[in-house]
Design a protein around this motif. Structure first.
Motif, PDB file in Angstrom:
ATOM      1  N   VAL A 226     -54.396  -7.781  54.962  1.00 32.12           N
ATOM      2  CA  VAL A 226     -54.773  -7.011  53.906  1.00 32.12           C
ATOM      3  C   VAL A 226     -55.610  -5.893  54.625  1.00 32.12           C
TER       4      VAL A 226
ATOM      5  N   THR B 274     -65.627  -9.854  52.450  1.00 30.24           N
ATOM      6  CA  THR B 274     -64.579  -9.123  53.278  1.00 30.24           C
ATOM      7  C   THR B 274     -64.471  -9.471  54.896  1.00 30.24           C
TER       8      THR B 274
ATOM      9  N   PHE C 184     -63.042 -11.049  46.825  1.00 31.58           N
ATOM     10  CA  PHE C 184     -63.787 -11.151  47.962  1.00 31.58           C
ATOM     11  C   PHE C 184     -65.109 -10.352  47.813  1.00 31.58           C
TER      12      PHE C 184
ATOM     13  N   LEU D 261     -58.036 -12.370  55.009  1.00 33.14           N
ATOM     14  CA  LEU D 261     -57.833 -10.919  54.862  1.00 33.14           C
ATOM     15  C   LEU D 261     -56.775 -10.542  56.195  1.00 33.14           C
ATOM     16  N   SER D 262     -57.315 -10.967  57.130  1.00 30.54           N
ATOM     17  CA  SER D 262     -56.643 -10.776  58.469  1.00 30.54           C
ATOM     18  C   SER D 262     -55.267 -11.400  58.550  1.00 30.54           C
TER      19      SER D 262
ATOM     20  N   LEU E  26     -58.390  -3.085  49.288  1.00 29.97           N
ATOM     21  CA  LEU E  26     -58.460  -4.060  48.119  1.00 29.97           C
ATOM     22  C   LEU E  26     -58.454  -2.935  47.187  1.00 29.97           C
TER      23      LEU E  26
ATOM     24  N   THR F 272     -55.360  -5.776  46.817  1.00 30.58           N
ATOM     25  CA  THR F 272     -53.806  -5.782  47.285  1.00 30.58           C
ATOM     26  C   THR F 272     -53.122  -6.916  46.433  1.00 30.58           C
TER      27      THR F 272
END
Length: 93
Positions: A60, A50, A25, A55-56, A63, A65
């Motif tokens: 997450v 990001t 990312f 990510l959602s 980072l 992860t």
């Protein structure tokens, strides 16, 4: 996991079926390409950085992860659930 530990596990378990798939990312594609060019595993770049929906979608919060996914592509555990990464990897192989 820090890079050296990921590389160690990649080398240790790859012949038994461990595959590492890294999603970056990083805000700059050039930075990502430079840092990942020689990695022995698949590394892809999410241009949304990001702000990525991924990510959602996977909740997450920090980072880096990582997730352990079995041979059937079923998510088994995420980093917060893992106490002994080697034991968890061996159980899936």
């Amino acid at each position: 996991l820090e890079f050296r530990r990921v590389l160690f596990r990649s080398n240790k378990y790859h012949d038994r079926g461990l595959e590492i798939y890294q999603v970056s990312f990083d805000p700059e594609e050039h930075f990502w390409k430079t840092k990942t060019a020689a990695l022995p595993w698949v590394s892809v770049w999410d241009e949304n950085g990001t702000r990525s929906a991924v990510l959602s979608q996977y909740n997450v919060q920090t980072l880096p992860t990582f997730f352990l996914i079995d041979r059937n592509n079923t998510l088994q555990k995420r980093d917060a659930q893992i106490k002994d990464i080697d034991a968890e990897i061996q159980a899936l192989l």
